[in-house]
Design a protein around this motif. Structure first.
Motif, short mmCIF file in Angstrom:
data_model
loop_
_atom_site.label_atom_id
_atom_site.label_comp_id
_atom_site.label_asym_id
_atom_site.label_seq_id
_atom_site.Cartn_x
_atom_site.Cartn_y
_atom_site.Cartn_z
N ILE A 1 -32.10 -24.42 -28.32
CA ILE A 1 -32.87 -25.59 -27.68
C ILE A 1 -32.40 -25.69 -26.35
O ILE A 1 -33.10 -25.66 -25.39
CB ILE A 1 -32.90 -26.75 -28.40
CG1 ILE A 1 -33.66 -26.52 -29.81
CG2 ILE A 1 -33.54 -27.84 -27.48
CD1 ILE A 1 -33.51 -27.89 -30.59
N GLY A 2 -31.10 -25.68 -25.99
CA GLY A 2 -30.54 -26.16 -24.83
C GLY A 2 -30.69 -24.90 -23.69
O GLY A 2 -31.08 -25.22 -22.39
N ARG A 3 -30.55 -23.26 -24.34
CA ARG A 3 -31.16 -22.36 -23.33
C ARG A 3 -32.45 -22.42 -23.04
O ARG A 3 -32.85 -22.19 -21.95
CB ARG A 3 -30.69 -21.14 -23.96
CG ARG A 3 -31.07 -19.77 -23.11
CD ARG A 3 -30.18 -18.54 -23.45
NE ARG A 3 -30.76 -17.37 -22.62
CZ ARG A 3 -30.14 -16.31 -22.50
NH1 ARG A 3 -28.82 -16.23 -23.35
NH2 ARG A 3 -30.60 -15.18 -22.17
N ALA A 4 -33.31 -22.60 -24.11
CA ALA A 4 -34.83 -22.93 -23.61
C ALA A 4 -35.04 -24.04 -22.58
O ALA A 4 -35.99 -23.79 -21.80
CB ALA A 4 -35.62 -23.03 -25.14
N ALA B 1 -27.49 -26.35 -13.78
CA ALA B 1 -26.24 -25.98 -14.28
C ALA B 1 -25.97 -25.84 -15.80
O ALA B 1 -26.37 -27.05 -16.51
CB ALA B 1 -25.20 -26.89 -13.58
N ILE B 2 -25.31 -25.09 -16.35
CA ILE B 2 -25.26 -24.96 -17.87
C ILE B 2 -23.83 -24.86 -18.07
O ILE B 2 -22.80 -24.73 -17.37
CB ILE B 2 -25.87 -23.62 -18.07
CG1 ILE B 2 -25.13 -22.07 -17.83
CG2 ILE B 2 -27.19 -23.50 -17.97
CD1 ILE B 2 -25.52 -21.15 -18.62
N CYS B 3 -23.47 -25.18 -19.64
CA CYS B 3 -22.27 -25.07 -20.01
C CYS B 3 -22.21 -24.77 -21.30
O CYS B 3 -23.40 -25.15 -22.06
CB CYS B 3 -21.51 -26.38 -19.50
SG CYS B 3 -21.71 -27.91 -20.38
N ALA B 4 -20.99 -24.22 -21.88
CA ALA B 4 -21.16 -24.02 -23.47
C ALA B 4 -19.50 -23.63 -23.32
O ALA B 4 -18.71 -23.32 -22.60
CB ALA B 4 -21.76 -22.97 -23.85
N GLU C 1 -20.69 -16.08 -23.38
CA GLU C 1 -21.92 -16.47 -23.48
C GLU C 1 -22.48 -16.92 -22.12
O GLU C 1 -23.68 -16.97 -21.88
CB GLU C 1 -22.01 -17.29 -24.96
CG GLU C 1 -21.70 -16.64 -26.02
CD GLU C 1 -21.88 -17.46 -27.36
OE1 GLU C 1 -22.35 -18.67 -27.21
OE2 GLU C 1 -21.83 -16.90 -28.39
N VAL C 2 -21.51 -17.83 -21.55
CA VAL C 2 -22.01 -18.45 -20.34
C VAL C 2 -22.47 -17.46 -19.25
O VAL C 2 -23.37 -17.68 -18.68
CB VAL C 2 -20.87 -19.49 -19.91
CG1 VAL C 2 -21.27 -19.91 -18.43
CG2 VAL C 2 -20.67 -20.64 -20.74
N GLU C 3 -21.26 -16.34 -19.17
CA GLU C 3 -21.71 -15.26 -18.19
C GLU C 3 -22.75 -14.58 -18.38
O GLU C 3 -23.87 -14.33 -17.60
CB GLU C 3 -20.54 -14.36 -18.27
CG GLU C 3 -19.38 -14.85 -17.93
CD GLU C 3 -18.08 -14.06 -17.78
OE1 GLU C 3 -18.38 -12.91 -18.12
OE2 GLU C 3 -17.17 -14.32 -17.39
N GLU C 4 -23.18 -14.32 -19.65
CA GLU C 4 -24.60 -13.56 -20.23
C GLU C 4 -25.86 -14.43 -19.81
O GLU C 4 -26.67 -13.93 -19.33
CB GLU C 4 -24.38 -13.39 -21.65
CG GLU C 4 -25.59 -12.39 -22.11
CD GLU C 4 -26.90 -13.40 -22.54
OE1 GLU C 4 -28.03 -12.80 -22.27
OE2 GLU C 4 -26.46 -14.43 -22.95
N THR C 5 -25.63 -15.61 -20.12
CA THR C 5 -26.69 -16.57 -19.70
C THR C 5 -26.86 -16.62 -18.22
O THR C 5 -28.20 -16.55 -17.92
CB THR C 5 -26.52 -17.84 -20.43
OG1 THR C 5 -26.51 -17.87 -21.99
CG2 THR C 5 -27.71 -18.96 -20.30
N LEU C 6 -26.11 -16.80 -17.69
CA LEU C 6 -26.08 -16.96 -16.17
C LEU C 6 -26.82 -15.75 -15.47
O LEU C 6 -27.62 -15.74 -14.66
CB LEU C 6 -24.87 -17.13 -15.41
CG LEU C 6 -24.14 -18.57 -15.42
CD1 LEU C 6 -22.92 -18.56 -14.83
CD2 LEU C 6 -25.06 -19.68 -14.98
N ALA C 7 -26.37 -14.57 -16.02
CA ALA C 7 -27.05 -13.35 -15.73
C ALA C 7 -28.66 -13.18 -16.01
O ALA C 7 -29.36 -12.78 -15.07
CB ALA C 7 -26.25 -12.01 -15.98
N ALA C 8 -28.77 -13.82 -16.95
CA ALA C 8 -30.18 -13.60 -17.55
C ALA C 8 -30.94 -14.78 -16.73
O ALA C 8 -32.24 -14.50 -16.30
CB ALA C 8 -30.39 -13.93 -19.08
#
Length: 250
Positions: free
Chosen positions: A19-22, A35-38, A43-50
């Motif tokens: 849910i958070g990523r969505a 701004a995201i965090c986990a 996983e943060v790096e992968e999500t930021l790249a996406a």
């Protein structure tokens, strides 16, 4: 419908999966900076790249209050302010032992309080300040998660509605979203499906729609409540569960 999120600045906790990523993806698709965090740096790096250039973030444990406050302040500085706060992280502590109670309090409830307090100086300067907390249908009915998880999810709704009343005169809105059973790869319901297939089928059968929800369906509700399109909506708990729960909300 234009939600009016273009140019808005948001922080979303627990935003590398489910849910958070969505939520992060949806806010960015609507033109917001997020701004995201986990907890896990990879996983943060992968999500930021996406997510692309509209996103920033870092790895942190939201139960570490000083780290959480620093992340909020650094995010606000990078964006030049904050308009939206989404408290999404949960310990998912279903057990009834003391450790589960402690983790649920620190991660589900106290992180929400600390996040809001850290963001308040920036929300007060926003022309469209919005707080959205993620509760659960387990907070409004007795189910298999009726211990610490359900208890603190209920507390989050109470806290959020109190914020709405207190902050209304300042133009800051506060609402909660209570997702029903939400299925996604790597999520708790996929794990239950693989390890407790009978229980999974029992849970699935309770959904009148014949299925569980998706992270995107939950994110859509959050994006609306966070947006200027919901400018007169505050103090509500939006249940998104496909008619799973039977309690009547007045």
């Amino acid at each position: 419908m234009d939600l009016g999120l273009s140019g808005k600045k948001a922080v979303v906790t627990g935003s590398t999966k489910g849910i958070g990523r969505a939520i992060a993806e949806t806010l960015i698709a609507e033109g917001a900076q997020v701004a995201i965090c986990a907890r896990k740096a990879d996983e943060v790096e992968e999500t930021l790249a996406a997510l692309g250039p509209q996103a920033t973030g870092q790895a942190l444990d939201v139960s570490d209050a000083p780290a959480l406050r620093s992340w909020v302040a650094e995010s606000a500085e990078a964006f030049g302010g904050l308009d939206i706060v989404v408290a999404n992280v949960s310990a998912l502590a279903i057990g009834d032992d003391e450790d589960c109670w402690r983790r649920s309090f620190e991660v589900d409830l106290l992180h929400t309080v600390n996040l809001v307090e850290a963001a308040m100086p920036f929300l007060e300067k926003s022309e469209a300040g919005a707080i959205v907390t993620i509760s659960s249908v387990s907070g409004r009915e007795i189910d298999f998660a009726a211990g610490p998880y359900g208890t603190f999810k209920a507390a989050i709704v109470h806290y959020t509605q109190g914020l709405a009343h207190k902050l209304a005169a300042q133009g800051i809105r506060a609402n909660s979203v209570s997702p029903g059973n939400t299925y996604f790869p790597g999520g708790v319901w996929q794990q239950i499906e693989q390890n407790q297939p009978d229980f999974f089928q029992e849970a699935l059968a309770l959904n009148p729609t014949g299925r569980m929800g998706t992270p995107q369906e939950m994110a859509n509700a959050v994006a609306f409540l966070a947006s200027p399109a919901a400018s007169f909506v505050t103090g509500t708990n939006l249940v998104v569960d496909g008619a799973l729960t039977r309690g009547v909300q007045f």
